[in-house]
Design an enzyme around this catalytic site. Structure first.
Site, short mmCIF file in Angstrom:
data_model
loop_
_atom_site.label_atom_id
_atom_site.label_comp_id
_atom_site.label_asym_id
_atom_site.label_seq_id
_atom_site.Cartn_x
_atom_site.Cartn_y
_atom_site.Cartn_z
N TYR A 156 -2.44 -0.15 10.34
CA TYR A 156 -2.38 -0.42 8.90
C TYR A 156 -1.01 -0.08 8.33
O TYR A 156 -0.43 -0.85 7.55
CB TYR A 156 -3.48 0.36 8.19
CG TYR A 156 -3.71 -0.10 6.78
CD1 TYR A 156 -4.37 -1.30 6.52
CD2 TYR A 156 -3.30 0.65 5.69
CE1 TYR A 156 -4.59 -1.74 5.23
CE2 TYR A 156 -3.52 0.24 4.39
CZ TYR A 156 -4.17 -0.96 4.17
OH TYR A 156 -4.38 -1.40 2.87
N SER A 198 0.84 -1.20 0.00
CA SER A 198 0.00 0.00 0.00
C SER A 198 0.88 1.24 0.00
O SER A 198 2.08 1.19 0.31
CB SER A 198 -0.88 0.01 1.27
OG SER A 198 -1.50 1.25 1.47
#
Length: 295
Positions: A153, A140
């Site tokens: 995250y 990501s």
């Protein structure tokens, strides 16, 4: 870099019930690959399998469970005869201030995104060694730059990036290639779930362009499919992410300078942020763990 035909190749996609995993499975199938779908939402996996163009099957499994994933790897190999491509895509997310975060949800993000990726790699690497195949680890933008209110995250995606880079050096001499896929905010259930929290949505909208946009899923998956065809070491779902690599060393300092100002603007409303996992995939994960705990 030359492309390798996917016709007849066997591709495993985790987190395949929806979003990135679903559309990636469909587009790999459209290129001729046979598809093994892995996820927690069995009805959704059946629905995805029914829409594929090629031979496919699905497996219900928690990617953090070593025994389950080892069983899946054996069954996929028995079902299709080989495994050529594995996309470790399964992931969950939560947001909000770390100090107020739910410890179980925070831990689960690390377990699914990082530990689950490692469990997936461990289960399927023997088959990939046999086929001299390709493992694509989905990371990501969060692996490239830290962000406030996203500690779990960001930590998990930084972890999977480092894990994949390390693994690449270990298995290259065996003919296995390892890639890392990077996505910015892309139109999926996870991102839409995060946007239900007004505070998280506002913080994201204050990010500098082009990080403040939500990007369509289709073009992002097209880029990932091209990366799979090329067995690329880095795959960028949005064009500008490649350029972020050259400045990533400066980003923690930039975030450390400007992040506190933005956080202060929403600090009084931070308690409104959901403390659980976001999106339909997060709900499925929580339901699975709840059912397991009550069994």
């Amino acid at each position: 870099m030359s492309r390798k035909s996917l016709d007849g190749q066997v591709a495993v996609v985790t987190g395949a019930a929806r979003g990135v995993g679903e559309l990636l499975a469909r587009k790999l199938s459209a290129r001729g690959a046979k598809i093994a779908l892995v996820g927690l939402e069995e009805d959704e996996l059946k629905r995805v399998a029914a829409r594929l163009h090629t031979d496919s099957d699905h497996w219900y499994a928690d990617v953090t469970d070593h025994a389950s994933m080892a069983r899946v790897a054996e069954q996929v190999k028995a079902r299709f005869g080989r495994v050529d491509i594995v996309v470790a895509n399964a992931g969950v997310a939560t947001g909000g201030p770390f100090v107020d975060s739910d410890p179980e949800s925070w831990r689960r993000v690390i377990e699914v995104n990082l530990i689950g990726s490692a469990v997936t790699g461990r289960a399927f690497l023997p088959a990939l060694v046999e086929s001299r195949g390709y493992l694509l680890q989905i990371a990501s933008l969060a692996a490239i730059t830290p962000a406030p209110m996203m500690s779990a995250y960001c930590a998990s995606k930084s972890g999977v990036e480092a894990y994949a880079h390390s693994l690449r050096a270990e298995v290259a001499h065996k003919g296995v290639k390892v890639g890392v896929g990077y996505l910015s905010w892309t139109d999926t259930d996870m991102v839409r779930g995060a946007d239900r929290d007004d505070v998280m949505r506002e913080l994201r909208q204050r990010l500098p362009w082009p990080m403040n946009k939500t990007y369509p899923l289709g073009p992002a998956i097209d880029r990932i499919v091209t990366g799979v065809e090329r067995r690329a070491t880095h795959v960028y779902a949005q064009w500008w992410l490649r350029g972020m690599q050259s400045v990533r060393g400066y980003l923690p300092g930039v975030i450390g300078t400007f992040g506190p100002r933005e956080v202060r603007k929403v600090e009084g409303r931070a308690g409104q942020i959901s403390r659980g996992l976001v999106g339909a995939g997060g709900e499925a994960d929580e339901q699975t763990r709840s059912a397991r705990g009550s069994a």
